[in-house]
Write an enzyme that holds these catalytic residues in place. Structure first.
Site, PDB file in Angstrom:
ATOM      1  N   ASP A   1     -67.009 -68.865 -53.090  1.00 36.21           N
ATOM      2  CA  ASP A   1     -66.426 -69.420 -54.317  1.00 36.21           C
ATOM      3  C   ASP A   1     -66.782 -68.530 -55.494  1.00 36.21           C
ATOM      4  O   ASP A   1     -67.949 -68.173 -55.685  1.00 36.21           O
ATOM      5  CB  ASP A   1     -66.965 -70.839 -54.560  1.00 36.21           C
ATOM      6  CG  ASP A   1     -66.627 -71.348 -55.953  1.00 36.21           C
ATOM      7  OD1 ASP A   1     -65.505 -71.831 -56.137  1.00 36.21           O
ATOM      8  OD2 ASP A   1     -67.504 -71.252 -56.840  1.00 36.21           O
TER       9      ASP A   1
ATOM     10  N   ASP B   1     -59.641 -68.963 -56.033  1.00 37.70           N
ATOM     11  CA  ASP B   1     -61.031 -68.531 -56.207  1.00 37.70           C
ATOM     12  C   ASP B   1     -61.947 -68.930 -55.053  1.00 37.70           C
ATOM     13  O   ASP B   1     -63.163 -68.753 -55.146  1.00 37.70           O
ATOM     14  CB  ASP B   1     -61.600 -69.067 -57.525  1.00 37.70           C
ATOM     15  CG  ASP B   1     -61.617 -70.584 -57.584  1.00 37.70           C
ATOM     16  OD1 ASP B   1     -60.947 -71.220 -56.750  1.00 37.70           O
ATOM     17  OD2 ASP B   1     -62.296 -71.145 -58.474  1.00 37.70           O
ATOM     18  N   GLU B   2     -61.399 -69.441 -53.968  1.00 39.97           N
ATOM     19  CA  GLU B   2     -62.212 -69.838 -52.819  1.00 39.97           C
ATOM     20  C   GLU B   2     -61.566 -69.328 -51.529  1.00 39.97           C
ATOM     21  O   GLU B   2     -60.345 -69.417 -51.357  1.00 39.97           O
ATOM     22  CB  GLU B   2     -62.337 -71.359 -52.723  1.00 39.97           C
ATOM     23  CG  GLU B   2     -63.130 -71.998 -53.847  1.00 39.97           C
ATOM     24  CD  GLU B   2     -63.188 -73.497 -53.679  1.00 39.97           C
ATOM     25  OE1 GLU B   2     -64.282 -74.029 -53.422  1.00 39.97           O
ATOM     26  OE2 GLU B   2     -62.138 -74.149 -53.777  1.00 39.97           O
TER      27      GLU B   2
END
Length: 422
Positions: free
Chosen positions: A12, A108-109
């Site tokens: 993350d 974003d992960e």
């Protein structure tokens, strides 16, 4: 160090949008930064806040005015979605230099299966995570946190509840240690359980994740049937498996590349649209977007669906209807004529704030039935030409005349990605 059968990481990026801006602007170092809708008007919603802003109480999704009240010296940056996508793809490439099993979960992960690459680190997955963490930081200026376990659910849980809160940004959550870790957390920390669901769990006497995990599955199904009806067994088993850290799904790099069952676009309008003429403009723009995507993927669709929704959610108005066209197509004008039929047939005249168009029941666009007096070949050639122009120069390079009217939204949307400015 605990031993796990598979080694899955959930990586993350911390405060991703804000971190990208701080990495690109050294002058922001040591300053609280938020990414929000309209810095000039000092209005909009906070999309991301850096740790310094969060320390002042700023939270994601709050109004910018509230953030400024909490942190008067905050630096407000307008979102640049194209740049965030570029950096996200750059980080994906870094992950893929360690293993080819990388599955995006969001911008974003990403899930990373490093089981087959651990031998290069003598089986030390924490050391591997730290090396990837340093690699990403050096290349992009983005700090990543890593949740590690034997499956995706536990890796995600480890990241959200522990890695994001410890100094190293790395946390291992073994499945055989859940009693002293995950199960002690309150039920609102359960992955995929929202506020309403956690309220229902509490009404059943379930206060912690451990309470849920240790409730016999058949008992949980009975409790949920009483609460939600007879069709709740699947959800009961889903939540029970999550609480017990059970997840057999693999990390699948192509998970978002499979052939879709439908392609659609919906748009929230800047004001209520109350006339058929206005709605037809938006309907045409959405149909063009949908057909353009279908052409790009090599699909023709035969089922068209149109939805309209009013702005008052307490008294919902609108419709969602579909129809089957005579032949599969991805020609904008043909799909638009069918969409207009649905609009004229089912719209009740109430103001509309959201419109959506979806095309489904696909077939390969290389094979189709020609009809007598059909000008499809000419129409398809024209649309291939306009698609090529848009691909090269952007969607605003060529537009329909109606998009220049007050009802048109295509010009504004051409400067955005996902509803935010590029």
């Amino acid at each position: 160090m605990a031993v796990v059968s598979r080694t899955i990481m959930l990586a993350d990026c911390q405060s991703f949008y804000a971190s990208v801006e701080k990495a690109h602007h050294p002058e922001y170092a040591g300053k609280p930064v938020v990414v929000a809708g309209d810095p000039e008007r000092r209005s909009g919603i906070v999309l991301a806040a850096c740790p310094l802003a969060k320390a002042k109480g700023v939270t994601t999704a709050e109004r910018l005015g509230e953030a400024i009240a909490k942190c008067p010296d905050v630096v407000i940056v307008r979102p640049r979605m194209a740049e965030y996508i570029r950096v996200s793809l750059q980080i994906s490439e870094i992950y893929r230099s360690y293993t080819d099993l990388v599955e995006p979960y969001s911008i974003d992960e990403q899930f990373i299966d490093v089981t087959g690459a651990l031998h290069r680190y003598s089986g030390d997955y924490e050391e591997m995570a730290r090396q990837i963490q340093q690699h990403v930081l050096a290349e992009t200026g983005i700090y990543c946190r890593f949740g590690i376990s034997e499956n995706k659910i536990l890796a995600k849980t480890a990241c959200d509840n522990y890695a994001k809160k410890n100094e190293s940004g790395v946390y291992v959550l073994p499945k055989d240690k859940l009693a002293g870790t995950l199960w002690t957390l309150p039920i609102q920390k359960l992955f995929m359980a929202g506020n309403r669901m956690t309220h229902h769990f509490r009404s059943m006497g379930i206060e912690t994740i451990g309470d849920l995990a240790n409730t016999p599955l058949e008992r949980l199904k009975l409790l949920m049937r009483r609460k939600f009806g007879k069709n709740s067994d699947i959800n009961a088993e889903l939540y029970w498996r999550i609480a017990n850290g059970e997840d057999d799904s693999p990390v699948t790099p192509q998970t978002h590349e499979e052939a879709p069952k439908s392609i659609g676009h919906q748009m929230t309008l800047p004001r209520d649209y109350g006339t058929l003429e206005e709605l037809k403009v938006v309907l045409l723009e959405l149909t063009e977007l949908v057909c353009q995507r279908c052409r790009g993927k090599g699909f023709m669709g035969q089922v068209i669906a149109v939805g309209c929704q009013g702005a008052d959610f307490d008294r919902p108005t609108g419709f969602f209807r579909q129809m089957k066209m005579m032949d599969p197509t991805n020609v904008t004008n043909q799909v638009y004529r069918a969409a207009v039929q649905l609009l004229e047939r089912y719209w009740d005249g109430n103001p509309v704030r959201k419109v959506g168009v979806t095309l489904a029941q696909f077939q390969d666009s290389e094979h189709y039935q020609l009809a007598l007096f059909d000008d499809r070949e000419r129409s398809m050639a024209l649309e291939r030409a306009t698609d090529a122009l848009k691909e090269k120069y952007g969607d605003s390079i060529i537009m329909r005349a109606v998009s220049m009217t007050p009802a048109g939204q295509a010009r504004d949307r051409s400067g955005k990605i996902g509803g935010h400015y590029k």
